[in-house]
Structures are given as C-alpha cells and as structure tokens.
Write a protein that holds these residues in place. Structure first.
Motif, PDB file in Angstrom:
ATOM      1  N   ARG A 188       0.869  -1.178   0.000  1.00 23.93           N
ATOM      2  CA  ARG A 188       0.000   0.000   0.000  1.00 23.93           C
ATOM      3  C   ARG A 188       0.907   1.229   0.000  1.00 23.93           C
ATOM      4  NH1 ARG A 188      -5.254  -0.589   0.428  1.00 23.93           N
ATOM      5  NH2 ARG A 188      -6.060  -2.577   1.144  1.00 23.93           N
ATOM      6  N   TRP A 189       0.507   2.260  -0.756  1.00 24.99           N
ATOM      7  CA  TRP A 189       1.295   3.484  -0.788  1.00 24.99           C
ATOM      8  C   TRP A 189       0.364   4.675  -0.746  1.00 24.99           C
ATOM      9  CZ3 TRP A 189       0.571   6.777  -4.925  1.00 24.99           C
ATOM     10  CH2 TRP A 189      -0.059   6.244  -6.036  1.00 24.99           C
ATOM     11  N   LYS A 190       0.929   5.779  -0.330  1.00 27.88           N
ATOM     12  CA  LYS A 190       0.139   7.003  -0.199  1.00 27.88           C
ATOM     13  C   LYS A 190       1.072   8.206  -0.310  1.00 27.88           C
ATOM     14  CE  LYS A 190      -2.917   9.331   3.085  1.00 27.88           C
ATOM     15  NZ  LYS A 190      -3.590   9.228   4.387  1.00 27.88           N
ATOM     16  N   ILE A 191       0.599   9.225  -0.978  1.00 28.62           N
ATOM     17  CA  ILE A 191       1.296  10.508  -1.025  1.00 28.62           C
ATOM     18  C   ILE A 191       0.294  11.550  -0.548  1.00 28.62           C
ATOM     19  CG2 ILE A 191       2.396  12.251  -2.460  1.00 28.62           C
ATOM     20  CD1 ILE A 191       3.254   9.985  -4.326  1.00 28.62           C
TER      21      ILE A 191
ATOM     22  N   ALA B 214       0.881  22.512   7.139  1.00 26.61           N
ATOM     23  CA  ALA B 214       1.884  21.955   8.063  1.00 26.61           C
ATOM     24  C   ALA B 214       3.198  22.719   7.947  1.00 26.61           C
ATOM     25  CB  ALA B 214       2.104  20.478   7.755  1.00 26.61           C
ATOM     26  N   ALA B 215       4.136  22.376   8.801  1.00 30.49           N
ATOM     27  CA  ALA B 215       5.482  22.976   8.788  1.00 30.49           C
ATOM     28  C   ALA B 215       5.408  24.497   8.874  1.00 30.49           C
ATOM     29  CB  ALA B 215       6.271  22.530   7.562  1.00 30.49           C
ATOM     30  N   ASP B 216       4.682  24.974   9.858  1.00 23.17           N
ATOM     31  CA  ASP B 216       4.548  26.422  10.092  1.00 23.17           C
ATOM     32  C   ASP B 216       3.971  27.157   8.889  1.00 23.17           C
ATOM     33  OD1 ASP B 216       5.591  26.230  12.711  1.00 23.17           O
ATOM     34  OD2 ASP B 216       7.641  26.322  11.927  1.00 23.17           O
ATOM     35  N   GLY B 217       3.064  26.492   8.158  1.00 24.13           N
ATOM     36  CA  GLY B 217       2.416  27.129   7.019  1.00 24.13           C
ATOM     37  C   GLY B 217       3.186  27.045   5.718  1.00 24.13           C
ATOM     38  N   ASN B 218       4.342  26.370   5.726  1.00 24.99           N
ATOM     39  CA  ASN B 218       5.135  26.239   4.500  1.00 24.99           C
ATOM     40  C   ASN B 218       4.729  25.032   3.668  1.00 24.99           C
ATOM     41  OD1 ASN B 218       6.849  28.499   4.927  1.00 24.99           O
ATOM     42  ND2 ASN B 218       7.834  27.325   6.543  1.00 24.99           N
ATOM     43  N   GLY B 219       4.023  24.080   4.272  1.00 25.03           N
ATOM     44  CA  GLY B 219       3.603  22.884   3.565  1.00 25.03           C
ATOM     45  C   GLY B 219       4.497  21.703   3.869  1.00 25.03           C
ATOM     46  N   GLU B 220       3.916  20.517   3.749  1.00 23.54           N
ATOM     47  CA  GLU B 220       4.642  19.285   4.051  1.00 23.54           C
ATOM     48  C   GLU B 220       4.131  18.174   3.148  1.00 23.54           C
ATOM     49  OE1 GLU B 220       5.642  17.948   8.292  1.00 23.54           O
ATOM     50  OE2 GLU B 220       3.785  16.883   7.802  1.00 23.54           O
ATOM     51  N   LEU B 221       5.044  17.370   2.650  1.00 24.49           N
ATOM     52  CA  LEU B 221       4.731  16.247   1.788  1.00 24.49           C
ATOM     53  C   LEU B 221       5.109  14.965   2.512  1.00 24.49           C
ATOM     54  CD1 LEU B 221       3.822  15.668  -1.181  1.00 24.49           C
ATOM     55  CD2 LEU B 221       6.245  15.532  -1.722  1.00 24.49           C
ATOM     56  N   LYS B 222       4.174  13.994   2.570  1.00 20.93           N
ATOM     57  CA  LYS B 222       4.444  12.700   3.195  1.00 20.93           C
ATOM     58  C   LYS B 222       4.242  11.612   2.158  1.00 20.93           C
ATOM     59  CE  LYS B 222       3.297  13.554   7.994  1.00 20.93           C
ATOM     60  NZ  LYS B 222       2.536  13.103   9.158  1.00 20.93           N
ATOM     61  N   ALA B 223       5.228  10.732   2.032  1.00 20.31           N
ATOM     62  CA  ALA B 223       5.137   9.590   1.130  1.00 20.31           C
ATOM     63  C   ALA B 223       5.256   8.324   1.970  1.00 20.31           C
ATOM     64  CB  ALA B 223       6.244   9.643   0.088  1.00 20.31           C
ATOM     65  N   THR B 224       4.306   7.414   1.786  1.00 19.11           N
ATOM     66  CA  THR B 224       4.293   6.165   2.543  1.00 19.11           C
ATOM     67  C   THR B 224       4.292   4.996   1.579  1.00 19.11           C
ATOM     68  OG1 THR B 224       3.034   7.210   4.321  1.00 19.11           O
ATOM     69  CG2 THR B 224       3.025   4.814   4.260  1.00 19.11           C
ATOM     70  N   LEU B 225       5.159   4.024   1.834  1.00 23.28           N
ATOM     71  CA  LEU B 225       5.204   2.778   1.087  1.00 23.28           C
ATOM     72  C   LEU B 225       5.280   1.656   2.101  1.00 23.28           C
ATOM     73  CD1 LEU B 225       5.405   1.213  -1.575  1.00 23.28           C
ATOM     74  CD2 LEU B 225       7.879   1.423  -1.389  1.00 23.28           C
TER      75      LEU B 225
ATOM     76  N   VAL C 199       8.139   8.775   4.777  1.00 23.07           N
ATOM     77  CA  VAL C 199       9.150   9.820   4.688  1.00 23.07           C
ATOM     78  C   VAL C 199       8.413  11.146   4.644  1.00 23.07           C
ATOM     79  CG1 VAL C 199      10.989  10.798   3.276  1.00 23.07           C
ATOM     80  CG2 VAL C 199      10.744   8.325   3.448  1.00 23.07           C
ATOM     81  N   THR C 200       8.868  12.114   5.431  1.00 19.06           N
ATOM     82  CA  THR C 200       8.228  13.423   5.495  1.00 19.06           C
ATOM     83  C   THR C 200       9.210  14.486   5.015  1.00 19.06           C
ATOM     84  OG1 THR C 200       6.913  12.712   7.389  1.00 19.06           O
ATOM     85  CG2 THR C 200       7.101  15.081   7.027  1.00 19.06           C
ATOM     86  N   LEU C 201       8.724  15.359   4.145  1.00 18.79           N
ATOM     87  CA  LEU C 201       9.535  16.458   3.630  1.00 18.79           C
ATOM     88  C   LEU C 201       8.810  17.759   3.925  1.00 18.79           C
ATOM     89  CD1 LEU C 201      11.861  17.633   1.904  1.00 18.79           C
ATOM     90  CD2 LEU C 201      10.364  17.326  -0.072  1.00 18.79           C
ATOM     91  N   ALA C 202       9.388  18.555   4.816  1.00 21.04           N
ATOM     92  CA  ALA C 202       8.827  19.875   5.114  1.00 21.04           C
ATOM     93  C   ALA C 202       9.381  20.870   4.100  1.00 21.04           C
ATOM     94  CB  ALA C 202       9.200  20.297   6.527  1.00 21.04           C
ATOM     95  N   LEU C 203       8.491  21.631   3.481  1.00 23.43           N
ATOM     96  CA  LEU C 203       8.935  22.633   2.523  1.00 23.43           C
ATOM     97  C   LEU C 203       9.540  23.828   3.248  1.00 23.43           C
ATOM     98  CD1 LEU C 203       6.903  20.896   0.888  1.00 23.43           C
ATOM     99  CD2 LEU C 203       6.452  22.953  -0.434  1.00 23.43           C
ATOM    100  N   THR C 204      10.484  24.461   2.613  1.00 21.78           N
ATOM    101  CA  THR C 204      11.089  25.670   3.171  1.00 21.78           C
ATOM    102  C   THR C 204      10.251  26.870   2.735  1.00 21.78           C
ATOM    103  OG1 THR C 204      12.478  26.033   1.225  1.00 21.78           O
ATOM    104  CG2 THR C 204      13.396  24.655   2.996  1.00 21.78           C
TER     105      THR C 204
END
Length: 81
Positions: free
Chosen positions: A11-14, A20-31, A36-41
């Motif tokens: 199962r996977w999910k994006i 998130a990340a103080d209003g900068n946005g955040e991307l989460k990828a799950t496999l 794995v979480t990536l906070a945008l700058t």
C-alpha cells in the motif's frame, strides 16, 4: 526503500498538507510501513509549486524486471484557500 516484490502487495500514499510545517507545507510519502516526510522551506513555498501531477521513476539496478500495477487509485482535493 528497496522493494522485495516476490508477489507481495504494498500500500502506498502521497499526502500534501499546505498548512503543516509552520504554514510552509509538508509532503508525506508512505510505502508499506515506511513513511518519509519532507517539510517545505519558505523559499520553496514562495516559488509557487503546484502539486497537479503524479509520476513514477524507474531506476536500473539489481538486474530484475519489475511490473507495477496501480489499482483503486483515489484523488482528493479540498477547496482552494
């Protein structure tokens, strides 16, 4: 992650959370069980990126062919803010 397919289904999910990340946005990828979480700058957010596409990248390695099947794909979006 390295995928040892051998007939196993993963199962996977994006997910993108623009607040998130103080209003900068955040991307989460799950496999499977790995996420794995990536906070945008702030700089990345100001560039105006739009998440309107999805793709797969195939990298050579390991000497095996892999078939990938996507099933029950869902797309959701909330109202623009």
């Amino acid at each position: 992650p390295i995928i040892n397919s051998k007939g196993k289904h993963y199962r996977w999910k994006i997910a993108y959370d623009p607040h998130a990340a103080d209003g900068n946005g955040e991307l989460k990828a799950t496999l499977g069980d790995e996420t794995v979480t990536l906070a945008l700058t702030p700089e990345a957010r100001l560039r105006g990126a739009i998440f309107d596409r999805f793709g797969l990248a195939i990298y050579e390695g390991g000497g095996q062919w892999t078939r990938i099947y996507l099933d029950d794909v869902e797309y959701t979006v909330g109202p623009a803010k």
